[in-house]
Design a protein around this motif. Structure first.
Motif, PDB file in Angstrom:
ATOM      1  N   SER A  54       0.830  -1.199   0.000  1.00  0.00           N
ATOM      2  CA  SER A  54       0.000   0.000   0.000  1.00  0.00           C
ATOM      3  C   SER A  54       0.869   1.256   0.000  1.00  0.00           C
ATOM      4  O   SER A  54       2.057   1.201   0.304  1.00  0.00           O
ATOM      5  N   TYR A  55       0.194   2.369  -0.241  1.00  0.00           N
ATOM      6  CA  TYR A  55       0.862   3.670  -0.223  1.00  0.00           C
ATOM      7  C   TYR A  55       1.655   3.849   1.077  1.00  0.00           C
ATOM      8  O   TYR A  55       1.176   3.547   2.165  1.00  0.00           O
ATOM      9  N   GLY A  56       2.868   4.368   0.924  1.00  0.00           N
ATOM     10  CA  GLY A  56       3.701   4.699   2.079  1.00  0.00           C
ATOM     11  C   GLY A  56       4.646   3.600   2.514  1.00  0.00           C
ATOM     12  O   GLY A  56       5.552   3.844   3.311  1.00  0.00           O
ATOM     13  N   VAL A  57       4.436   2.383   2.016  1.00  0.00           N
ATOM     14  CA  VAL A  57       5.316   1.276   2.396  1.00  0.00           C
ATOM     15  C   VAL A  57       6.702   1.497   1.787  1.00  0.00           C
ATOM     16  O   VAL A  57       6.835   1.829   0.607  1.00  0.00           O
ATOM     17  N   ILE A  58       7.725   1.331   2.619  1.00  0.00           N
ATOM     18  CA  ILE A  58       9.111   1.335   2.162  1.00  0.00           C
ATOM     19  C   ILE A  58       9.673  -0.036   2.486  1.00  0.00           C
ATOM     20  O   ILE A  58       9.629  -0.476   3.638  1.00  0.00           O
ATOM     21  N   ARG A  59      10.167  -0.716   1.475  1.00  0.00           N
ATOM     22  CA  ARG A  59      10.802  -2.026   1.649  1.00  0.00           C
ATOM     23  C   ARG A  59      12.279  -1.859   1.305  1.00  0.00           C
ATOM     24  O   ARG A  59      12.631  -1.468   0.215  1.00  0.00           O
ATOM     25  N   ASN A 147      19.314   0.573   7.246  1.00  0.00           N
ATOM     26  CA  ASN A 147      18.101   1.317   7.539  1.00  0.00           C
ATOM     27  C   ASN A 147      17.785   2.237   6.351  1.00  0.00           C
ATOM     28  O   ASN A 147      18.641   3.017   5.930  1.00  0.00           O
ATOM     29  N   PRO A 148      16.563   2.177   5.826  1.00  0.00           N
ATOM     30  CA  PRO A 148      16.233   3.002   4.656  1.00  0.00           C
ATOM     31  C   PRO A 148      16.250   4.508   4.929  1.00  0.00           C
ATOM     32  O   PRO A 148      16.326   5.299   3.986  1.00  0.00           O
ATOM     33  N   LEU A 149      16.207   4.898   6.190  1.00  0.00           N
ATOM     34  CA  LEU A 149      16.230   6.322   6.533  1.00  0.00           C
ATOM     35  C   LEU A 149      17.611   6.789   6.977  1.00  0.00           C
ATOM     36  O   LEU A 149      17.751   7.875   7.541  1.00  0.00           O
ATOM     37  N   ASP A 150      18.635   5.998   6.699  1.00  0.00           N
ATOM     38  CA  ASP A 150      19.999   6.350   7.092  1.00  0.00           C
ATOM     39  C   ASP A 150      20.376   7.717   6.507  1.00  0.00           C
ATOM     40  O   ASP A 150      20.253   7.945   5.296  1.00  0.00           O
ATOM     41  N   ALA A 151      20.851   8.602   7.369  1.00  0.00           N
ATOM     42  CA  ALA A 151      21.181   9.973   6.960  1.00  0.00           C
ATOM     43  C   ALA A 151      22.364  10.030   6.000  1.00  0.00           C
ATOM     44  O   ALA A 151      22.435  10.921   5.146  1.00  0.00           O
ATOM     45  N   SER A 167       8.869  -1.763   8.088  1.00  0.00           N
ATOM     46  CA  SER A 167       8.853  -2.906   9.010  1.00  0.00           C
ATOM     47  C   SER A 167       9.796  -2.653  10.181  1.00  0.00           C
ATOM     48  O   SER A 167      10.758  -1.888  10.085  1.00  0.00           O
ATOM     49  N   GLU A 168       9.509  -3.319  11.281  1.00  0.00           N
ATOM     50  CA  GLU A 168      10.364  -3.210  12.460  1.00  0.00           C
ATOM     51  C   GLU A 168      11.790  -3.649  12.123  1.00  0.00           C
ATOM     52  O   GLU A 168      12.770  -3.014  12.543  1.00  0.00           O
ATOM     53  N   LYS A 169      11.907  -4.715  11.356  1.00  0.00           N
ATOM     54  CA  LYS A 169      13.233  -5.223  10.952  1.00  0.00           C
ATOM     55  C   LYS A 169      14.030  -4.144  10.212  1.00  0.00           C
ATOM     56  O   LYS A 169      15.215  -3.941  10.475  1.00  0.00           O
ATOM     57  N   ASP A 170      13.380  -3.437   9.271  1.00  0.00           N
ATOM     58  CA  ASP A 170      14.075  -2.399   8.511  1.00  0.00           C
ATOM     59  C   ASP A 170      14.372  -1.173   9.376  1.00  0.00           C
ATOM     60  O   ASP A 170      15.418  -0.539   9.225  1.00  0.00           O
ATOM     61  N   GLN A 171      13.472  -0.833  10.294  1.00  0.00           N
ATOM     62  CA  GLN A 171      13.715   0.292  11.196  1.00  0.00           C
ATOM     63  C   GLN A 171      14.914   0.036  12.097  1.00  0.00           C
ATOM     64  O   GLN A 171      15.627   0.959  12.465  1.00  0.00           O
ATOM     65  N   GLU A 172      15.126  -1.232  12.449  1.00  0.00           N
ATOM     66  CA  GLU A 172      16.223  -1.593  13.344  1.00  0.00           C
ATOM     67  C   GLU A 172      17.494  -1.996  12.592  1.00  0.00           C
ATOM     68  O   GLU A 172      18.491  -2.363  13.224  1.00  0.00           O
TER      69      GLU A 172
END
Length: 181
Positions: A54-59, A147-151, A167-172
């Motif tokens: 769905s919209y907003g999902v980042i894998r 992490n997909p949000l890595d600065a 996902s929690e896995k990707d956030q961590e």
């Protein structure tokens, strides 16, 4: 088929020749000989994968390491995504650099991602169905990621932060700095 190499060596945007008429359209989504001509070698794809999000999902950002690394040929069959490849080859001149390409059912573009790259995508339409071929099978022990949000990588996923679904896995997942060590 039009092939454009990105700034990351070996990573190509592929645009098929689409034939449209009153009945709809037709295009060749994969041709082994043409891909070999573009890449200079023949990848042997052994696994196809498909996801719906769905919209907003980042894998992502994911990869398989070592002997289990994978090259991927990715495309979208419904909706649209921002597809991202990050060069994770330590000896590459573009190590740590990324490319982002909008792939959609409408534009029918594909991205060829060579082995040694992190990969991920974000869904920018209500839904998206993502399809990809891999030249090596999945191996859980070889999973790696950032992490997909890595600065340090600083990817614009095209999604407001408050709408991101990760996902929690990707956030961590580890930072790119930890990955490179």
């Amino acid at each position: 088929m039009k092939a454009t190499e990105t700034k990351l060596k070996g990573c190509f945007i592929l645009e098929p020749t689409v034939f449209e008429d009153s009945r709809g359209y037709f295009f060749e989504s994969y041709n082994e000989n043409k891909l070999e001509e573009i890449l200079g070698y023949k990848p042997t794809f052994v696994q196809d994968n498909q996801s719906n999000s769905s919209y907003g999902v980042i894998r992502g950002l994911h990869m398989q390491a070592g002997d289990h690394s994978q090259a991927k040929l990715v495309r979208v069959v419904e909706g649209a995504v921002i597809d991202v490849a990050v060069d994770a080859r330590p000896d590459s001149e573009t190590f740590g650099q990324s490319v982002a390409v909008e792939l959609s059912a409408e534009n029918k573009k594909q991205l060829f991602i060579p082995r040694g790259f992190l990969h991920g995508f974000s869904v920018i339409t209500e839904k998206a169905t993502f399809f990809y071929k891999c030249d090596n099978g999945y191996n859980k022990e070889s999973e790696n990621g950032v992490n997909p949000l890595d600065a340090q990588i600083n990817i614009d996923w095209g999604i407001p932060v408050d709408k991101m679904i990760i996902s929690e896995k990707d956030q961590e997942a580890q930072s790119f700095e930890e990955f490179r060590k």
